[in-house]
Motif scaffolding. Structure first.
Motif, PDB file in Angstrom:
ATOM      1  N   VAL A 299       0.848  -1.196   0.000  1.00  0.00           N
ATOM      2  CA  VAL A 299       0.000   0.000   0.000  1.00  0.00           C
ATOM      3  C   VAL A 299       0.883   1.245   0.000  1.00  0.00           C
ATOM      4  O   VAL A 299       1.851   1.326   0.753  1.00  0.00           O
ATOM      5  CB  VAL A 299      -0.925   0.033   1.239  1.00  0.00           C
ATOM      6  CG1 VAL A 299      -1.685   1.357   1.304  1.00  0.00           C
ATOM      7  CG2 VAL A 299      -1.906  -1.128   1.216  1.00  0.00           C
ATOM      8  N   VAL A 300       0.545   2.188  -0.891  1.00  0.00           N
ATOM      9  CA  VAL A 300       1.239   3.475  -0.930  1.00  0.00           C
ATOM     10  C   VAL A 300       0.257   4.555  -0.495  1.00  0.00           C
ATOM     11  O   VAL A 300      -0.796   4.723  -1.114  1.00  0.00           O
ATOM     12  CB  VAL A 300       1.723   3.815  -2.360  1.00  0.00           C
ATOM     13  CG1 VAL A 300       2.450   5.157  -2.362  1.00  0.00           C
ATOM     14  CG2 VAL A 300       2.618   2.721  -2.910  1.00  0.00           C
ATOM     15  N   ILE A 301       0.587   5.263   0.568  1.00  0.00           N
ATOM     16  CA  ILE A 301      -0.196   6.431   0.962  1.00  0.00           C
ATOM     17  C   ILE A 301       0.473   7.631   0.302  1.00  0.00           C
ATOM     18  O   ILE A 301       1.616   7.969   0.615  1.00  0.00           O
ATOM     19  CB  ILE A 301      -0.203   6.630   2.497  1.00  0.00           C
ATOM     20  CG1 ILE A 301      -0.603   5.336   3.223  1.00  0.00           C
ATOM     21  CG2 ILE A 301      -1.097   7.805   2.872  1.00  0.00           C
ATOM     22  CD1 ILE A 301      -2.000   4.854   2.961  1.00  0.00           C
ATOM     23  N   ALA A 302      -0.225   8.236  -0.674  1.00  0.00           N
ATOM     24  CA  ALA A 302       0.371   9.324  -1.447  1.00  0.00           C
ATOM     25  C   ALA A 302      -0.285  10.651  -1.087  1.00  0.00           C
ATOM     26  O   ALA A 302      -1.512  10.758  -1.076  1.00  0.00           O
ATOM     27  CB  ALA A 302       0.205   9.047  -2.945  1.00  0.00           C
ATOM     28  N   ALA A 303       0.542  11.657  -0.809  1.00  0.00           N
ATOM     29  CA  ALA A 303       0.021  12.985  -0.463  1.00  0.00           C
ATOM     30  C   ALA A 303      -0.277  13.767  -1.738  1.00  0.00           C
ATOM     31  O   ALA A 303       0.556  13.852  -2.638  1.00  0.00           O
ATOM     32  CB  ALA A 303       1.044  13.729   0.375  1.00  0.00           C
ATOM     33  N   LEU A 304      -1.492  14.331  -1.825  1.00  0.00           N
ATOM     34  CA  LEU A 304      -1.880  15.123  -2.993  1.00  0.00           C
ATOM     35  C   LEU A 304      -1.345  16.548  -2.860  1.00  0.00           C
ATOM     36  O   LEU A 304      -1.546  17.186  -1.834  1.00  0.00           O
ATOM     37  CB  LEU A 304      -3.408  15.171  -3.104  1.00  0.00           C
ATOM     38  CG  LEU A 304      -4.085  13.840  -3.425  1.00  0.00           C
ATOM     39  CD1 LEU A 304      -5.590  13.917  -3.143  1.00  0.00           C
ATOM     40  CD2 LEU A 304      -3.833  13.451  -4.880  1.00  0.00           C
ATOM     41  N   PRO A 305      -0.680  17.072  -3.899  1.00  0.00           N
ATOM     42  CA  PRO A 305      -0.229  18.466  -3.854  1.00  0.00           C
ATOM     43  C   PRO A 305      -1.405  19.389  -4.218  1.00  0.00           C
ATOM     44  O   PRO A 305      -2.448  18.909  -4.650  1.00  0.00           O
ATOM     45  CB  PRO A 305       0.833  18.511  -4.946  1.00  0.00           C
ATOM     46  CG  PRO A 305       0.381  17.505  -5.943  1.00  0.00           C
ATOM     47  CD  PRO A 305      -0.293  16.402  -5.155  1.00  0.00           C
ATOM     48  N   PRO A 306      -1.237  20.697  -4.065  1.00  0.00           N
ATOM     49  CA  PRO A 306      -2.262  21.634  -4.551  1.00  0.00           C
ATOM     50  C   PRO A 306      -2.411  21.460  -6.062  1.00  0.00           C
ATOM     51  O   PRO A 306      -1.416  21.268  -6.760  1.00  0.00           O
ATOM     52  CB  PRO A 306      -1.676  23.012  -4.234  1.00  0.00           C
ATOM     53  CG  PRO A 306      -0.529  22.775  -3.305  1.00  0.00           C
ATOM     54  CD  PRO A 306      -0.065  21.365  -3.497  1.00  0.00           C
ATOM     55  N   ALA A 307      -3.666  21.540  -6.564  1.00  0.00           N
ATOM     56  CA  ALA A 307      -3.919  21.228  -7.982  1.00  0.00           C
ATOM     57  C   ALA A 307      -3.742  22.434  -8.896  1.00  0.00           C
ATOM     58  O   ALA A 307      -4.562  22.690  -9.766  1.00  0.00           O
ATOM     59  CB  ALA A 307      -5.315  20.638  -8.138  1.00  0.00           C
TER      60      ALA A 307
END
Ligand code: TXA
Ligand code: MG
Length: 329
Positions: A299-307
């Motif tokens: 499992v990869v928990i990926a942080a979303l950057p500002p879009a």
């Protein structure tokens, strides 16, 4: 499969109807002669890609737009003049030199002039249009190095032009200009804001927009399960994944390095630090996802950057990587 930096050899392969993988500023492409149905058929076979999914035609900076597209609107000429060479694909009505197999039978064609010097040398030496999807197997993460291409498609490619790592790291931005108004079909390596500053606001794809299968959920997906969350939710998502996977599961975090410093207590087995700026994130994203697969992460928990800026493309690809899979294989 041969691999090297011999442009003349690569151009010969294209003229003979073969397949050449080549670097662009976005990702590596799997190229064939865009005017030959037979050559293009080999791309679909090598990738395992459905034949109705249209390919982008790559052109040298000197190419004549009107050879490859018809009914070209003024907005397309303006974008081409200002933003090509660069990571922008423009969808237009298909011109006479594009084989029908290239567009998957569609009356439209995606055109782009790549900025990578090696891609340009190849296009000049070949002299025609080169149809090229990303050089990965269908549905997988796009390759940003020659090694990625070799490991995905090695035996099915006649020549791999090795130009090192791609600069931008995510695919081109696709704008449809074939139907009167400009519509963003895929955010990518050229920021939406740059395009909108030139031709005004881009519309959103609706039912009638040409289907861009790269916009399917489950595209751009590594084997590991990806959970994309807002930055502040990362520690909680890690803790939840830890609990649901148990002691044997491998949990990784993919996040900007600045944020990682602020989380001393993360319950992750592995932390991959991406650059803090969205350009750096885009550049490193696909290689990071491939590395995590090689390490056997579950499992990869990926942080979303500002879009905004290239962040829009990074968010798009992470959400697709996190999207529902069509099969577990
Ligand atoms: O940066 C890029 O765009 C890379 C490099 C190699 O140029 N190419 C790339 O190609 O990403 P591909 O085939 O992996 O993704 C192209 C996307 C697909 O989703 C396809 O459906 C869409 O572009 N597309 C191509 N031609 C189209 C058309 N005529 N109408 C609508 N969508 C089109
Ligand atoms: Mg692709």
């Amino acid at each position: 499969m041969k691999r090297g930096t011999d442009i003349a050899e690569a151009a010969r392969v294209l003229r003979a109807g073969g397949l050449v993988a080549f670097p662009t500023e976005t990702v590596y492409g799997l190229g064939a002669d865009a005017s030959s149905d037979a050559a293009v058929a080999r791309i679909f076979a090598a990738k395992g890609r459905p034949r109705a999914h249209p390919l982008i035609v790559h052109l040298a900076p000197e190419a004549q737009l009107d050879d490859w597209a018809i009914e070209v609107p003024e907005a397309a000429r303006t974008l081409a003049a200002k933003l090509w060479p660069g990571p922008l694909t423009i969808i237009l009505a298909r011109g006479p030199r594009v084989s029908l197999a290239t567009t998957g039978g569609s009356p439209t064609v995606g055109l782009r002039v790549p900025a990578h010097p090696m891609a340009q040398e190849l296009l000049r030496a070949f002299g025609g249009g080169v149809a090229a999807p990303s050089a990965n197997r269908f549905g997988a993460v796009s390759p940003t190095t020659a090694d990625h291409v070799a490991s995905d498609l090695g035996h099915d490619v006649d020549y791999i032009l090795d130009g090192g790592a791609c600069g931008v790291g995510v695919e081109s931005t696709i704008v449809d200009l074939s139907r009167g108004r400009a519509v963003l079909l895929r955010p990518g390596g050229l920021a939406r804001e740059t395009i909108e500053a030139i031709i005004g606001p881009l519309g959103i794809a609706d039912e009638e927009a040409p289907a861009a299968p790269g916009t399917l959920a489950s595209h751009y997906a590594p084997r590991a399960r990806v959970i994309a969350v807002q930055l502040h939710d990362v520690p909680r998502a890690v803790a939840e994944a830890r609990t649901s996977l148990g002691a044997d599961g491998v949990v990784a975090v993919l996040a900007p390095e600045g944020a990682v410093e602020a989380w001393p207590e993360l319950a992750a087995d592995l932390v991959v630090r991406l650059p803090d700026d969205v350009e750096g994130m885009a550049h490193s994203l696909y290689a990071a996802l491939r590395d995590l697969d090689e390490l056997g992460v579950n499992v990869v928990i990926a942080a979303l950057p500002p879009a905004s800026g290239l962040g829009e493309a990074v968010v798009d690809r992470l959400l697709r990587a996190a999207g529902p899979r069509r099969s577990e294989s």
